[in-house]
Design a protein around this motif. Structure first.
Motif, PDB file in Angstrom:
ATOM      1  N   PRO A 114       0.855  -1.194   0.000  1.00  0.00           N
ATOM      2  CA  PRO A 114       0.000   0.000   0.000  1.00  0.00           C
ATOM      3  C   PRO A 114       0.891   1.245   0.000  1.00  0.00           C
ATOM      4  CG  PRO A 114       0.151  -0.896   2.209  1.00  0.00           C
ATOM      5  CD  PRO A 114       0.919  -1.845   1.312  1.00  0.00           C
ATOM      6  N   ALA A 115       0.599   2.183  -0.887  1.00  0.00           N
ATOM      7  CA  ALA A 115       1.487   3.338  -1.040  1.00  0.00           C
ATOM      8  C   ALA A 115       0.682   4.624  -1.135  1.00  0.00           C
ATOM      9  CB  ALA A 115       2.359   3.178  -2.288  1.00  0.00           C
ATOM     10  N   TYR A 116       1.033   5.576  -0.290  1.00  0.00           N
ATOM     11  CA  TYR A 116       0.441   6.904  -0.344  1.00  0.00           C
ATOM     12  C   TYR A 116       1.557   7.931  -0.227  1.00  0.00           C
ATOM     13  CZ  TYR A 116      -2.066  11.128   0.994  1.00  0.00           C
ATOM     14  OH  TYR A 116      -2.534  12.417   1.052  1.00  0.00           O
ATOM     15  N   ASN A 117       1.839   8.607  -1.331  1.00  0.00           N
ATOM     16  CA  ASN A 117       2.894   9.624  -1.372  1.00  0.00           C
ATOM     17  C   ASN A 117       4.219   9.075  -0.857  1.00  0.00           C
ATOM     18  OD1 ASN A 117       1.093  11.428  -2.441  1.00  0.00           O
ATOM     19  ND2 ASN A 117       0.770  12.560  -0.535  1.00  0.00           N
ATOM     20  N   GLU A 118       4.702   8.019  -1.515  1.00  0.00           N
ATOM     21  CA  GLU A 118       5.944   7.358  -1.106  1.00  0.00           C
ATOM     22  C   GLU A 118       7.033   7.533  -2.171  1.00  0.00           C
ATOM     23  OE1 GLU A 118       6.507   6.068   1.696  1.00  0.00           O
ATOM     24  OE2 GLU A 118       4.599   5.455   2.595  1.00  0.00           O
ATOM     25  N   LYS A 119       7.079   8.665  -2.844  1.00  0.00           N
ATOM     26  CA  LYS A 119       8.006   8.830  -3.957  1.00  0.00           C
ATOM     27  C   LYS A 119       9.471   8.691  -3.541  1.00  0.00           C
ATOM     28  CE  LYS A 119       8.480  13.887  -3.757  1.00  0.00           C
ATOM     29  NZ  LYS A 119       8.347  15.151  -4.512  1.00  0.00           N
ATOM     30  N   GLU A 120       9.795   9.043  -2.293  1.00  0.00           N
ATOM     31  CA  GLU A 120      11.201   9.007  -1.867  1.00  0.00           C
ATOM     32  C   GLU A 120      11.755   7.585  -1.808  1.00  0.00           C
ATOM     33  OE1 GLU A 120       8.848  10.574  -0.203  1.00  0.00           O
ATOM     34  OE2 GLU A 120       9.336  12.711  -0.357  1.00  0.00           O
ATOM     35  N   GLY A 121      10.934   6.630  -1.396  1.00  0.00           N
ATOM     36  CA  GLY A 121      11.475   5.289  -1.179  1.00  0.00           C
ATOM     37  C   GLY A 121      10.810   4.184  -1.956  1.00  0.00           C
ATOM     38  N   GLY A 127       3.106  11.379  -7.557  1.00  0.00           N
ATOM     39  CA  GLY A 127       3.615  10.578  -8.669  1.00  0.00           C
ATOM     40  C   GLY A 127       4.166   9.236  -8.262  1.00  0.00           C
ATOM     41  N   THR A 128       3.766   8.708  -7.118  1.00  0.00           N
ATOM     42  CA  THR A 128       4.262   7.408  -6.657  1.00  0.00           C
ATOM     43  C   THR A 128       4.011   6.327  -7.691  1.00  0.00           C
ATOM     44  OG1 THR A 128       4.003   7.954  -4.315  1.00  0.00           O
ATOM     45  CG2 THR A 128       3.992   5.632  -4.893  1.00  0.00           C
ATOM     46  N   ALA A 129       2.783   6.240  -8.210  1.00  0.00           N
ATOM     47  CA  ALA A 129       2.445   5.197  -9.175  1.00  0.00           C
ATOM     48  C   ALA A 129       3.281   5.330 -10.446  1.00  0.00           C
ATOM     49  CB  ALA A 129       0.956   5.258  -9.507  1.00  0.00           C
ATOM     50  N   ASP A 130       3.506   6.536 -10.920  1.00  0.00           N
ATOM     51  CA  ASP A 130       4.302   6.745 -12.132  1.00  0.00           C
ATOM     52  C   ASP A 130       5.735   6.270 -11.936  1.00  0.00           C
ATOM     53  OD1 ASP A 130       2.081   7.885 -13.330  1.00  0.00           O
ATOM     54  OD2 ASP A 130       2.648   9.930 -12.725  1.00  0.00           O
ATOM     55  N   ILE A 131       6.277   6.485 -10.745  1.00  0.00           N
ATOM     56  CA  ILE A 131       7.642   6.026 -10.458  1.00  0.00           C
ATOM     57  C   ILE A 131       7.727   4.518 -10.577  1.00  0.00           C
ATOM     58  CG2 ILE A 131       9.397   5.836  -8.654  1.00  0.00           C
ATOM     59  CD1 ILE A 131       8.491   8.586  -7.646  1.00  0.00           C
ATOM     60  N   VAL A 132       6.722   3.807 -10.055  1.00  0.00           N
ATOM     61  CA  VAL A 132       6.723   2.347 -10.126  1.00  0.00           C
ATOM     62  C   VAL A 132       6.553   1.885 -11.563  1.00  0.00           C
ATOM     63  CG1 VAL A 132       5.579   0.239  -9.335  1.00  0.00           C
ATOM     64  CG2 VAL A 132       5.822   2.177  -7.777  1.00  0.00           C
ATOM     65  N   ASP A 133       5.634   2.510 -12.311  1.00  0.00           N
ATOM     66  CA  ASP A 133       5.449   2.142 -13.715  1.00  0.00           C
ATOM     67  C   ASP A 133       6.741   2.310 -14.498  1.00  0.00           C
ATOM     68  OD1 ASP A 133       2.823   1.293 -13.775  1.00  0.00           O
ATOM     69  OD2 ASP A 133       2.009   3.312 -14.029  1.00  0.00           O
ATOM     70  N   ALA A 134       7.468   3.356 -14.189  1.00  0.00           N
ATOM     71  CA  ALA A 134       8.699   3.640 -14.926  1.00  0.00           C
ATOM     72  C   ALA A 134       9.780   2.597 -14.696  1.00  0.00           C
ATOM     73  CB  ALA A 134       9.225   5.029 -14.563  1.00  0.00           C
ATOM     74  N   LEU A 135       9.661   1.830 -13.625  1.00  0.00           N
ATOM     75  CA  LEU A 135      10.661   0.795 -13.363  1.00  0.00           C
ATOM     76  C   LEU A 135      10.601  -0.309 -14.408  1.00  0.00           C
ATOM     77  CD1 LEU A 135      10.327   0.454  -9.475  1.00  0.00           C
ATOM     78  CD2 LEU A 135      12.089   1.678 -10.757  1.00  0.00           C
ATOM     79  N   GLY A 136       9.407  -0.581 -14.956  1.00  0.00           N
ATOM     80  CA  GLY A 136       9.255  -1.581 -16.009  1.00  0.00           C
ATOM     81  C   GLY A 136       9.547  -2.995 -15.561  1.00  0.00           C
ATOM     82  N   LEU A 137       9.268  -3.311 -14.325  1.00  0.00           N
ATOM     83  CA  LEU A 137       9.542  -4.650 -13.806  1.00  0.00           C
ATOM     84  C   LEU A 137       8.394  -5.581 -14.183  1.00  0.00           C
ATOM     85  CD1 LEU A 137      10.889  -3.624 -10.294  1.00  0.00           C
ATOM     86  CD2 LEU A 137      12.208  -4.321 -12.294  1.00  0.00           C
ATOM     87  N   PRO A 138       8.689  -6.764 -14.751  1.00  0.00           N
ATOM     88  CA  PRO A 138       7.631  -7.637 -15.284  1.00  0.00           C
ATOM     89  C   PRO A 138       6.718  -8.232 -14.221  1.00  0.00           C
ATOM     90  CG  PRO A 138       9.766  -8.732 -15.360  1.00  0.00           C
ATOM     91  CD  PRO A 138      10.034  -7.310 -14.989  1.00  0.00           C
ATOM     92  N   ASN A 139       7.209  -8.427 -13.020  1.00  0.00           N
ATOM     93  CA  ASN A 139       6.379  -9.054 -11.978  1.00  0.00           C
ATOM     94  C   ASN A 139       5.766  -8.044 -11.034  1.00  0.00           C
ATOM     95  OD1 ASN A 139       8.902  -8.416 -10.951  1.00  0.00           O
ATOM     96  ND2 ASN A 139       8.934 -10.149  -9.502  1.00  0.00           N
ATOM     97  N   VAL A 140       5.648  -6.800 -11.487  1.00  0.00           N
ATOM     98  CA  VAL A 140       5.098  -5.727 -10.653  1.00  0.00           C
ATOM     99  C   VAL A 140       3.857  -5.151 -11.332  1.00  0.00           C
ATOM    100  CG1 VAL A 140       5.497  -3.466  -9.607  1.00  0.00           C
ATOM    101  CG2 VAL A 140       7.337  -5.169  -9.675  1.00  0.00           C
ATOM    102  N   ARG A 141       2.760  -5.064 -10.580  1.00  0.00           N
ATOM    103  CA  ARG A 141       1.540  -4.421 -11.069  1.00  0.00           C
ATOM    104  C   ARG A 141       1.245  -3.186 -10.226  1.00  0.00           C
ATOM    105  NH1 ARG A 141      -3.476  -8.135 -10.928  1.00  0.00           N
ATOM    106  NH2 ARG A 141      -2.371  -9.232  -9.252  1.00  0.00           N
ATOM    107  N   VAL A 142       0.742  -2.174 -10.873  1.00  0.00           N
ATOM    108  CA  VAL A 142       0.352  -0.961 -10.171  1.00  0.00           C
ATOM    109  C   VAL A 142      -1.156  -0.798 -10.282  1.00  0.00           C
ATOM    110  CG1 VAL A 142       0.603   1.541 -10.001  1.00  0.00           C
ATOM    111  CG2 VAL A 142       2.559   0.136 -10.659  1.00  0.00           C
ATOM    112  N   VAL A 143      -1.794  -0.602  -9.127  1.00  0.00           N
ATOM    113  CA  VAL A 143      -3.230  -0.397  -9.084  1.00  0.00           C
ATOM    114  C   VAL A 143      -3.478   0.976  -8.487  1.00  0.00           C
ATOM    115  CG1 VAL A 143      -5.433  -1.217  -8.191  1.00  0.00           C
ATOM    116  CG2 VAL A 143      -3.633  -2.861  -8.775  1.00  0.00           C
ATOM    117  N   ARG A 144      -4.217   1.807  -9.229  1.00  0.00           N
ATOM    118  CA  ARG A 144      -4.542   3.139  -8.728  1.00  0.00           C
ATOM    119  C   ARG A 144      -5.967   3.156  -8.191  1.00  0.00           C
ATOM    120  NH1 ARG A 144      -1.100   3.939 -13.094  1.00  0.00           N
ATOM    121  NH2 ARG A 144       0.476   5.584 -12.831  1.00  0.00           N
TER     122      ARG A 144
END
Length: 736
Positions: free
Chosen positions: A386-393, A422-439
């Protein structure tokens, strides 16, 4: 390969069928942010109580000096005169009692036992006495003081705390008189014009140090009463010696000095019972001080009568009652502190011994060569972040999770809970195949976790905070306890990643001692109360039985853990599954975090309170869990300040050496516990140099956090979620 399995006889918890759907969090009534008001109020109250207690116990009173000051400034008429002295800056006179006249005077009372014993003897022989009372004793025993005046006895001022008045400035001398007068007024409704100074004796002993005190008292309207004979009953010389000391020579009149407090006065009582009839047989009469003085006036042809007691004004009576209440309240509080000191000591030592025995046993069992949870668990794992405004880490956290070495594969679901950075955008930008982002719209952490749980593909679930970095093998190690089909949840080993600052070092120590060592104990006792949000593993089946994550409390991790225990699932600790989290870097951030934790824990305890009456697994678990949480999670932190308060009080007002030794013993116990915890957790001991400093700042902050959390709970307030400011973990930690 061991697939996840669970018991089929779990009791579904009440209300667990109602799954809350993700959505906006319920509106909470906010509590004013932490401020210095609570700190100032608590400290002012405690300081006031301790200072009143210290003053009433004569902690500010100087002892008597034994040096000789000479008598050049003392009038000869006083040195060779009588024990009753009327002295001011303008006029000095002294008086003796007429022949065969005795005034019995008593110092240092009243005392609830010995003053009453003295009164019994005086009543039996129909004699009145003059009692020079200490104001502090009057405040403690106002009922005994009233018995004195109701019985026709006379009162005099013997100061409030029994100091050597010659060593005090003029304002302190006046304060000693005034506070005693207030106490007498509050107890009896009267005031007195008689005074006797502590450590005084006969007129011939007045020296240059004492004489200014006598004249200053005279300027205030006091009549000074010394003595002709001193029974020296305070030294317990025996009844015969006391009687001989008190008896005057020949037929001379005498003011005799006795004591009705200050120790065992049984010899005094016995001596009085012999002295009074003996002196009556010699033709003596017994009078109060002013009766004797009036007789002296009459013998000298002076047309004047004096009465020491006069009515006190209404305002003075009420101020006196307030003083009495203050002294009694301070005494009671100090007594309570003394009892609590013992309670805290017993709890601390008891907890330490239990930790050493059970946590040590837990560690030895885990390190045994034949120890195993069972066959390796290789089932795939879903990790919910669960992520809320976690762009730093968030980037470091997701990389560490996606790159884990679990052989069954890891699915990472990042639930962006309405972030605006922009937390979700940071994760999307990683491009990791086993990672899903849900907004999703912001609905709170429990809502985000339930969303992730609904989307997870696998039956083994790991829940991770968005600021937490996993070691490469952490997921694999965390799920191994699920080889035991009775295990429903696993607590991992949370480490502080940002250890550079002093505050972070203190938290690092707390995590190792207060969290990880405790988890070994609680697993052994089958009463684990919290699977940490930073690293926790769950069976999907167990979460379903427990009703999923709820927002009933601010400590959703404690809430779900207690629910799992009530449902009969085992909750265990896997110390080899390590994750690194960012601890608050400032006192304000730390206060917010611990305030929420403490308040949320109490909410969870209150939510599950009724299950202590349940039968079966639910009742057994809840009784153990809430007992230890109440004892060590709430009661001990609330009472622990007593150690520091009494240590501070003792350094100023008691035996400093004994106080320092007691405090060092407590520090030694804590240090020993820290060493054991660090050894079990395979941590370096070097950081423990900050442990003594922790006693002076960090502990006090934790005390106040708990106090404010309890106040919030008692007043019915509710806290909103308090987001902490993150800066990201150091690169070394990110790399494991």
């Amino acid at each position: 390969m061991v697939e996840p399995a669970g018991p089929t006889t779990r009791r579904r918890l009440p209300g667990s069928t109602r799954r809350r759907t993700p959505g906006p969090a319920r509106r909470r009534r906010a509590v004013p942010p932490p401020s210095g008001i609570l700190l100032g109020t608590v400290l002012a109250l405690l300081a006031g109580v301790l200072l009143v207690g210290a003053y009433a116990n004569a902690s500010f009173a100087p002892d008597r000096r034994n040096d000789v000051a000479g008598q050049r400034e003392v009038p000869t008429s006083v040195v060779t005169g009588g024990p009753i002295i009327s002295a001011s800056s303008e006029l000095v006179r002294s008086y003796r009692l007429p022949p065969r006249t005795i005034a019995l005077t008593f110092d240092d009372g009243p005392h609830p036992v010995w003053t009453r014993e003295v009164l019994k003897v005086l009543a039996a022989h129909q004699v009145k006495g003059t009692f020079f009372v200490l104001g502090s004793q009057v405040a403690r025993h106002p009922e005994v003081t009233r018995e004195l005046t109701d019985g026709g006895h006379q009162l005099g001022v013997h100061t409030f705390t029994h100091p050597d008045l010659a060593e005090l400035p003029a304002w302190r001398q006046r304060l000693e008189y005034a506070q005693t007068q207030l106490a007498v007024a509050g107890a009896t409704g009267t005031r007195t014009s008689l005074v006797r100074f502590p450590y005084s004796s006969h007129p011939g002993a007045i020296d240059n140090r004492d004489w200014p005190v006598v004249t200053a008292a005279g300027d205030l309207g006091y009549l000074t009463l010394l003595n002709d004979t001193d029974s020296q009953d305070w030294s317990l010389p025996g009844v015969d010696r006391i009687v001989a000391n008190a008896a005057p020579d020949g037929d001379a009149g005498a003011v005799t000095l006795w004591h009705d407090a200050g120790g065992d006065r049984s010899q005094t009582v016995a001596a009085l019972d012999r002295f009074i009839p003996m002196m009556k047989e010699r033709g003596y009469r017994f009078v109060t001080a002013t009766e004797g003085l009036n007789l002296a006036f009459a013998a000298a042809g002076v047309d004047h009568r004096m009465d020491a007691a006069t009515p006190a004004g209404t305002g003075e009576r009420w101020r006196g009652r307030t003083l009495i209440w203050a002294v009694q309240g301070a005494d009671r509080m100090l007594t309570v502190f003394g009892v609590l000191f013992v309670v805290v000591g017993v709890l601390t030592v008891g907890r330490t011994l239990v930790l050493f025995v059970l946590a040590g046993r837990h560690a030895r069992r885990r390190r045994a060569r034949d120890w195993s949870w069972g066959p390796p668990v290789t089932a795939p794992v879903s990790v919910i972040v669960p992520a809320y405004n976690e762009k730093e880490g968030i980037a470091a956290a997701v990389r560490s999770l996606a790159g884990g070495d679990h052989p069954g594969g890891i699915e990472v679901i990042v639930v962006d809970d309405g972030s605006t950075d922009g937390t979700a955008d940071i994760v999307d930008a990683l491009g990791l195949p086993n990672v899903r982002v849900v907004r999703k719209p912001n609905g709170g952490k429990p809502s985000a976790l339930n969303t992730g749980l609904a989307l997870a593909r696998h039956d083994l679930i790991v829940m991770v905070d968005g600021d937490t970095v996993f070691e490469p093998d952490a997921v694999r190690r965390l799920v191994q306890p699920f080889a035991d089909p009775q295990v429903g949840a696993v607590a991992g080993n949370v480490k502080v990643g940002n250890r550079r600052s002093l505050i972070a070092k203190w938290q690092h120590i707390e995590y190792v001692i207060g969290f990880n060592l405790d988890r070994r104990l609680y697993e052994t006792l089958r009463c684990m109360s919290t699977v940490p949000g930073a690293i926790g593993g769950f069976r999907r089946e167990a979460l379903r039985y427990a009703g999923g994550m709820t927002d009933d409390t601010l400590a959703e991790d404690t809430d779900i853990t207690i629910a799992l225990g009530r449902a009969g699932w085992k909750v265990v600790y896997e110390e080899t599954a390590r994750a690194w989290t960012e601890a608050p870097a400032t006192m304000g951030q730390l206060w917010k975090q611990r305030y929420r934790w403490s308040y949320g824990t109490m909410q969870a305890m209150w939510k599950h309170r009724r299950s202590v009456l349940d039968r079966g697994a639910s009742g057994r678990f809840t009784r153990r869990c809430l007992f230890f949480l109440s004892l060590f999670g709430v009661l001990l932190p609330l009472l622990a300040p007593v150690i520091d308060l009494l240590a501070l009080y003792g350094l100023f007002f008691l035996d400093r050496r004994a106080t320092a030794v007691a405090w060092l013993v407590m520090l030694g116990v804590q240090t020993l516990t820290a060493v054991v915890a660090f050894r079990l957790d395979r941590e370096k001991l070097g950081v423990l140099w900050v442990l003594p400093l922790q006693q002076f700042v960090y502990r006090q902050l934790m005390y106040l956090v708990m106090v404010q959390a309890v106040v919030t709970a008692l007043t019915g307030g509710r806290l909103g979620w308090q987001k902490l400011r993150r800066t990201g973990l150091e690169p070394a930690v990110r790399n494991g």
